[in-house]
Write a protein that holds these residues in place. Sequence first.
Motif, mmCIF file in Angstrom:
data_model
loop_
_atom_site.group_PDB
_atom_site.id
_atom_site.type_symbol
_atom_site.label_atom_id
_atom_site.label_comp_id
_atom_site.label_asym_id
_atom_site.label_seq_id
_atom_site.Cartn_x
_atom_site.Cartn_y
_atom_site.Cartn_z
ATOM 1 N N GLU A 395 13.327 -16.639 39.354
ATOM 2 C CA GLU A 395 13.018 -15.200 39.330
ATOM 3 C C GLU A 395 11.686 -15.199 40.062
ATOM 4 O OE1 GLU A 395 12.193 -12.809 35.974
ATOM 5 O OE2 GLU A 395 12.846 -11.051 37.072
ATOM 6 N N HIS A 422 7.067 -7.876 39.454
ATOM 7 C CA HIS A 422 6.266 -7.718 38.361
ATOM 8 C C HIS A 422 4.921 -7.163 38.171
ATOM 9 C CE1 HIS A 422 9.588 -10.940 37.475
ATOM 10 N NE2 HIS A 422 9.783 -10.111 36.470
ATOM 11 N N HIS A 450 16.154 -6.333 38.106
ATOM 12 C CA HIS A 450 15.790 -5.013 37.466
ATOM 13 C C HIS A 450 15.018 -4.123 38.565
ATOM 14 C CE1 HIS A 450 11.850 -7.306 37.092
ATOM 15 N NE2 HIS A 450 12.503 -8.073 36.219
HETATM 16 ZN ZN LIG Z 1 11.818 -10.182 35.604
#
Ligand SMILES: [Zn+2]
Length: 574
Positions: A395, A422, A450
């Motif tokens: 990620e 993030h 996301h």
């Molecule tokens: Zn994440």
Amino acid sequence: MENSAIADNFSLLSKLMDIHGENSFKTKTYSIAAYNIENLDVQLKDVPRETLFSVKGIGGSVGNKVIEMLDTGQLAVLNDYIQNTPLGVIEMLHIKGIGPKKIHIIWKEMEIESIGELLYACDENRLTRFKGFGEKTQQNVQDAIAFYQQNQGSFLYAQLDELFPQIDAYLKKLFSPEKVAVTGAFRRQEPTLDELEFVIVETNEKIKPKFQSAQPPELLEETDDRLLYRLKNGLKLRLYTGETNMARKLFDTTGSATFLEAFEKSYPAIKAEPNKPADEGIFTAAGIDFIPGCLRETSGIILKAKEHTLPNLIQTSDIKAIIHSHSNWSDGVNTIEEMAKECIAKGFEYLVISDHSKAAAYAKGLSEERIREQHRQIDELNQKLKPFKIFKSIECDILNDGSMDYTDDILASFDLVIASVHSNLKMTEEKAMSRVMKAIQHPHVHILGHPTGRLLLSRRGYPLDHPKIIDACVAHNVVIEINAHPRRLDLDWSWIEYALEKNALLSIDPDAHSLEGFNDIKYGVLAAQKGGLTKERNLSSYSLSEFEAFLLQSSRGSKGSRGSIGSIGSTGIV
Ligand SMILES: [Zn+2]
Ligand SMILES: [Zn+2]
């Protein structure tokens, strides 16, 4: 101003100063002042000004502030602190078990600014990395927040889903099963809810006495055909009552206002055909396909039911793989082997391990060296666990300028790259768009994780122009994640229909940080159903061979020549 209000101000001032990391000698002065003033026998407003400074505990700086409050009703320095502290941080003072000094660390070192974010950080096992935060503290914080939020009146779907079976069974026991049916927002599978709604085919007079117990719920509202209760855990229970037709009442209380209006316009005065389960008879009488509760949001869905083109909704059993999960190499709880074995036990065909990248230092993001080590371990496990397969993924943080957290040759060493934001989440739409668009265009990115960074009930996502993002993902063959964590459910369901129209490929991913995290798949599926997702358009429904074919096609040549990912889904196989 009463003593109690003055004391409250001093107490809050002392806490806020601690939260800001001020000298503890100074902050103690104000907490002691608060204590002393609370316990005085005289009201300070009645004490003559000349003698005020000789009252016990009212020294120089405290005395001046008391006078300021008595004269103006305000305390300027306190107002300044309040203004310079995020509301969510101040709200943390309501959480039992974390004092101002811990809140200072949470805010300044963990960069967490709301209770929801804090809970999410607990879920991700992130608190334990900080001094003074053991596993026990983390657990206590988690419990205290859950309790606090329940009392605030809003719930995640997943939280109510845990309570639902008990309440449903209880009501059915009280009133017999055929007289009770869940309805409203829960039946529509809304990601967040303020209340649980039921139709009960019974009069108020018969219902109310049944709730007379040793600890009766609080009756908040009553009309001829409605009762609203508040249960001990803060949850509101709305009952639609009366000895009327169950199907009609269920229908009228399930759909959104938009849906119901549109239906009424097309089919006025419909009478339900009898002998059908739930409210199916209404649709039969109208001569259209049954529209499941979760789809009763828009007017457009009625036309689809008329034309027999309702989507064949994805089910939890259609999920064949765990894509996007963290191991203890970064901030997950379990080893890769434990996660793989759990996948095998649960019948998943493959596992995509995607730990955090190096910029995510708070989450033990992987250095280039550790990536190589992890890949060696995955190779070994793949030998051992054949024919099950673990895929090498990451990620990868989308950095502030939209670039990736690793060089291209490192990114090329993964089977699959998920790109997520993030850090620096406070962005204008312009900034957020250029950052995310740059990531989508990156040749090594497969999935946009996301997409908005939202945390339900606690953090708004950064603003995005959704159609543009979806169009870009389609153009660059990037899969759009539907993050299944019940607090994320991001991409939001309301954009799925547009994404499907554009032939985008989506992926319901649990973003699991532990074995239990796999169960979140369910909430991703329920949200995706609302958007009309089918298994053909969902990457995590691909079988192992379909997934390998997808990766092969993705890695061939540059993005432009890859051909449309969309075509894979619609044919089932490449
Ligand atoms: Zn994440
Ligand atoms: Zn993740």
